[in-house]
Design a protein around this motif. Structure first.
Motif, PDB file in Angstrom:
ATOM      1  N   ILE A   1       0.952  -1.262  -0.051  1.00 11.47           N
ATOM      2  CA  ILE A   1       0.034   0.030   0.032  1.00 11.47           C
ATOM      3  C   ILE A   1       0.946   1.404   0.077  1.00 11.47           C
ATOM      4  O   ILE A   1       0.602   2.199  -0.791  1.00 11.47           O
ATOM      5  CB  ILE A   1      -0.732   0.038   1.223  1.00 11.47           C
ATOM      6  N   ILE A   2       1.995   1.367   1.125  1.00 11.37           N
ATOM      7  CA  ILE A   2       2.717   2.380   0.979  1.00 11.37           C
ATOM      8  C   ILE A   2       3.439   2.778  -0.299  1.00 11.37           C
ATOM      9  O   ILE A   2       3.577   3.698  -0.719  1.00 11.37           O
ATOM     10  CB  ILE A   2       3.711   2.168   2.128  1.00 11.37           C
ATOM     11  N   ALA A   3       4.157   1.556  -0.820  1.00 16.90           N
ATOM     12  CA  ALA A   3       4.783   1.589  -2.107  1.00 16.90           C
ATOM     13  C   ALA A   3       4.134   2.230  -3.466  1.00 16.90           C
ATOM     14  O   ALA A   3       4.551   3.027  -3.890  1.00 16.90           O
ATOM     15  CB  ALA A   3       5.441   0.319  -2.527  1.00 16.90           C
ATOM     16  N   SER A   4       2.790   1.567  -3.494  1.00 18.16           N
ATOM     17  CA  SER A   4       1.927   2.197  -4.338  1.00 18.16           C
ATOM     18  C   SER A   4       1.548   3.618  -4.317  1.00 18.16           C
ATOM     19  O   SER A   4       1.527   4.377  -5.334  1.00 18.16           O
ATOM     20  CB  SER A   4       0.640   1.111  -4.642  1.00 18.16           C
ATOM     21  N   LEU A   5       1.410   4.178  -3.136  1.00 17.81           N
ATOM     22  CA  LEU A   5       0.794   5.519  -2.816  1.00 17.81           C
ATOM     23  C   LEU A   5       2.054   6.382  -3.165  1.00 17.81           C
ATOM     24  O   LEU A   5       1.921   7.211  -3.679  1.00 17.81           O
ATOM     25  CB  LEU A   5       0.408   5.617  -1.423  1.00 17.81           C
ATOM     26  N   VAL A   6       3.261   5.986  -2.912  1.00 19.76           N
ATOM     27  CA  VAL A   6       4.559   7.051  -3.058  1.00 19.76           C
ATOM     28  C   VAL A   6       4.746   6.516  -4.581  1.00 19.76           C
ATOM     29  O   VAL A   6       4.999   7.865  -5.154  1.00 19.76           O
ATOM     30  CB  VAL A   6       5.656   6.248  -2.157  1.00 19.76           C
ATOM     31  N   ILE A   7       4.827   5.482  -5.177  1.00 17.97           N
ATOM     32  CA  ILE A   7       5.168   5.602  -6.684  1.00 17.97           C
ATOM     33  C   ILE A   7       4.143   6.250  -7.495  1.00 17.97           C
ATOM     34  O   ILE A   7       4.441   7.014  -8.334  1.00 17.97           O
ATOM     35  CB  ILE A   7       5.325   4.253  -7.085  1.00 17.97           C
ATOM     36  N   LEU A   8       2.972   6.121  -7.163  1.00 15.77           N
ATOM     37  CA  LEU A   8       1.857   6.847  -8.146  1.00 15.77           C
ATOM     38  C   LEU A   8       1.529   8.111  -7.472  1.00 15.77           C
ATOM     39  O   LEU A   8       0.507   8.577  -8.068  1.00 15.77           O
ATOM     40  CB  LEU A   8       0.563   5.845  -8.124  1.00 15.77           C
ATOM     41  N   TYR A   9       2.303   8.763  -6.652  1.00 14.20           N
ATOM     42  CA  TYR A   9       1.844  10.167  -5.947  1.00 14.20           C
ATOM     43  C   TYR A   9       1.633  11.153  -7.185  1.00 14.20           C
ATOM     44  O   TYR A   9       0.783  11.810  -7.319  1.00 14.20           O
ATOM     45  CB  TYR A   9       2.758  10.470  -5.082  1.00 14.20           C
ATOM     46  N   PRO A  10       2.552  11.163  -8.071  1.00 14.55           N
ATOM     47  CA  PRO A  10       2.683  12.394  -9.259  1.00 14.55           C
ATOM     48  C   PRO A  10       1.322  12.063 -10.085  1.00 14.55           C
ATOM     49  O   PRO A  10       0.393  13.117 -10.331  1.00 14.55           O
ATOM     50  CB  PRO A  10       3.957  12.186  -9.917  1.00 14.55           C
ATOM     51  N   TYR A  11       0.901  10.769 -10.374  1.00 11.50           N
ATOM     52  CA  TYR A  11      -0.092  10.786 -10.995  1.00 11.50           C
ATOM     53  C   TYR A  11      -1.480  10.911 -10.235  1.00 11.50           C
ATOM     54  O   TYR A  11      -2.490  11.576 -10.848  1.00 11.50           O
ATOM     55  CB  TYR A  11      -0.334   9.119 -11.505  1.00 11.50           C
ATOM     56  N   VAL A  12      -1.615  10.690  -9.119  1.00 10.25           N
ATOM     57  CA  VAL A  12      -2.608  11.028  -8.459  1.00 10.25           C
ATOM     58  C   VAL A  12      -2.613  12.499  -7.957  1.00 10.25           C
ATOM     59  O   VAL A  12      -3.831  13.066  -8.145  1.00 10.25           O
ATOM     60  CB  VAL A  12      -2.527  10.552  -6.731  1.00 10.25           C
ATOM     61  N   LEU A  13      -1.622  13.319  -8.012  1.00 14.32           N
ATOM     62  CA  LEU A  13      -1.682  14.815  -7.761  1.00 14.32           C
ATOM     63  C   LEU A  13      -2.352  15.487  -9.137  1.00 14.32           C
ATOM     64  O   LEU A  13      -3.365  16.092  -9.221  1.00 14.32           O
ATOM     65  CB  LEU A  13      -0.510  15.500  -7.714  1.00 14.32           C
ATOM     66  N   ARG A  14      -1.979  14.801 -10.336  1.00 11.55           N
ATOM     67  CA  ARG A  14      -2.412  15.432 -11.473  1.00 11.55           C
ATOM     68  C   ARG A  14      -3.784  15.168 -11.751  1.00 11.55           C
ATOM     69  O   ARG A  14      -4.858  15.842 -12.319  1.00 11.55           O
ATOM     70  CB  ARG A  14      -1.475  15.048 -12.768  1.00 11.55           C
ATOM     71  N   GLY A  15      -4.141  13.697 -11.505  1.00 13.64           N
ATOM     72  CA  GLY A  15      -5.272  13.205 -11.670  1.00 13.64           C
ATOM     73  C   GLY A  15      -6.682  13.763 -10.951  1.00 13.64           C
ATOM     74  O   GLY A  15      -7.477  14.024 -11.402  1.00 13.64           O
ATOM     75  N   SER A  16      -6.130  14.126  -9.666  1.00 12.76           N
ATOM     76  CA  SER A  16      -7.022  14.826  -8.717  1.00 12.76           C
ATOM     77  C   SER A  16      -7.503  16.159  -9.481  1.00 12.76           C
ATOM     78  O   SER A  16      -8.488  16.686  -9.259  1.00 12.76           O
ATOM     79  CB  SER A  16      -6.552  14.926  -7.513  1.00 12.76           C
ATOM     80  N   ARG A  17      -6.402  16.859  -9.938  1.00 13.46           N
ATOM     81  CA  ARG A  17      -6.613  18.168 -10.606  1.00 13.46           C
ATOM     82  C   ARG A  17      -7.394  18.249 -11.868  1.00 13.46           C
ATOM     83  O   ARG A  17      -8.440  18.986 -11.915  1.00 13.46           O
ATOM     84  CB  ARG A  17      -5.318  18.993 -10.800  1.00 13.46           C
ATOM     85  N   ASN A  18      -7.407  17.178 -12.360  1.00 15.33           N
ATOM     86  CA  ASN A  18      -7.900  17.055 -13.876  1.00 15.33           C
ATOM     87  C   ASN A  18      -9.239  16.643 -13.668  1.00 15.33           C
ATOM     88  O   ASN A  18     -10.203  17.372 -14.244  1.00 15.33           O
ATOM     89  CB  ASN A  18      -7.171  15.718 -14.525  1.00 15.33           C
ATOM     90  N   ILE A  19      -9.512  15.948 -12.565  1.00 16.99           N
ATOM     91  CA  ILE A  19     -11.026  15.499 -12.297  1.00 16.99           C
ATOM     92  C   ILE A  19     -11.619  16.560 -11.844  1.00 16.99           C
ATOM     93  O   ILE A  19     -12.861  16.856 -11.948  1.00 16.99           O
ATOM     94  CB  ILE A  19     -11.101  14.199 -11.235  1.00 16.99           C
ATOM     95  N   TYR A  20     -11.014  17.358 -10.999  1.00 15.44           N
ATOM     96  CA  TYR A  20     -11.583  18.532 -10.187  1.00 15.44           C
ATOM     97  C   TYR A  20     -11.958  19.635 -11.144  1.00 15.44           C
ATOM     98  O   TYR A  20     -13.147  19.999 -10.979  1.00 15.44           O
ATOM     99  CB  TYR A  20     -10.849  19.196  -9.050  1.00 15.44           C
ATOM    100  N   ILE A  21     -11.111  19.932 -12.280  1.00 16.20           N
ATOM    101  CA  ILE A  21     -11.333  20.991 -12.834  1.00 16.20           C
ATOM    102  C   ILE A  21     -12.500  20.569 -13.950  1.00 16.20           C
ATOM    103  O   ILE A  21     -13.364  21.348 -14.509  1.00 16.20           O
ATOM    104  CB  ILE A  21     -10.228  21.709 -13.805  1.00 16.20           C
ATOM    105  N   ASN A  22     -12.654  19.206 -14.231  1.00 19.64           N
ATOM    106  CA  ASN A  22     -13.727  18.593 -15.321  1.00 19.64           C
ATOM    107  C   ASN A  22     -14.913  18.696 -14.617  1.00 19.64           C
ATOM    108  O   ASN A  22     -15.918  18.338 -15.148  1.00 19.64           O
ATOM    109  CB  ASN A  22     -13.136  17.191 -15.851  1.00 19.64           C
TER     110      ASN A  22
END
Length: 134
Positions: free
Chosen positions: A102-123
Motif C-alpha cells: 500500500i505504502i509503495a503504491s501510494l508513493v510511486i503513483l503520487y505524481p499521477y494522483v496529484l495530476r489526476g485529482s486536478r484533472n478530475i476537479y476542473i472537469n
C-alpha cells in the motif's frame, strides 16, 4: 456493443479523455501542464495560466485547486484498497507485506494522483465545447 461505448468515452470530447490526458477541459487541444512528465517532481503541479487555444483560465478563482485535495484523498483511498486487495487477497501475502505494498503504491503513483485529482476537479466545473471558436 459495450466495447464500442467504452471506446467512445476515450475519444476527444469526453470528460474521460480530458482527465486521462490532462488537456484543457473546454477545447481539449492543449495540455494544462508545463511539463508533460509527472515524475519531474519540481514541475508536477506547474500549469499554464490560460489555454492558448480557447483562453480558459485554469485557476478559475483564487485557491481553486484546494478542492482537488478531496478528490486526491478519494483516489488515494481507492488506490490503497486496490493495493491491499491485490497483495493480501489475490497474492496471499502477509499483512505486513500488504501494508508495504500500500505504502509503495501510494508513493510511486503520487505524481499521477496529484495530476489526476486536478484533472478530475476542473472537469467537474468545465465542460467540453466543440463549437467554441477563439
Amino acid at each position: 456493443m459495450e466495447k464500442l461505448n467504452f471506446l467512445q468515452m476515450l475519444k476527444k470530447g469526453s470528460k474521460l479523455y480530458s482527465i486521462l490526458t490532462g488537456t484543457c477541459p473546454k477545447c481539449q487541444n492543449e495540455s494544462m501542464y508545463l511539463d508533460k512528465n509527472p515524475f519531474h517532481l519540481m514541475n508536477t503541479l506547474k500549469m499554464h495560466e490560460n489555454c492558448s487555444h480557447c483562453g480558459l483560465k485554469y485557476q478559475i478563482e483564487p485557491s481553486f485547486f484546494y478542492g482537488a485535495m478531496y478528490v486526491s484523498y478519494g483516489l488515494n483511498v481507492a488506490l490503497g484498497i486496490a493495493a491491499f486487495i491485490i497483495s493480501y487477497v489475490i497474492l496471499n501475502s502477509s499483512l505486513k507485506t500488504a501494508f508495504i505494498a500500500i505504502i509503495a503504491s501510494l508513493v510511486i503513483l503520487y505524481p499521477y494522483v496529484l495530476r489526476g485529482s486536478r484533472n478530475i476537479y476542473i472537469n467537474m466545473f468545465v465542460s467540453y465545447d466543440p463549437n467554441f471558436k477563439k
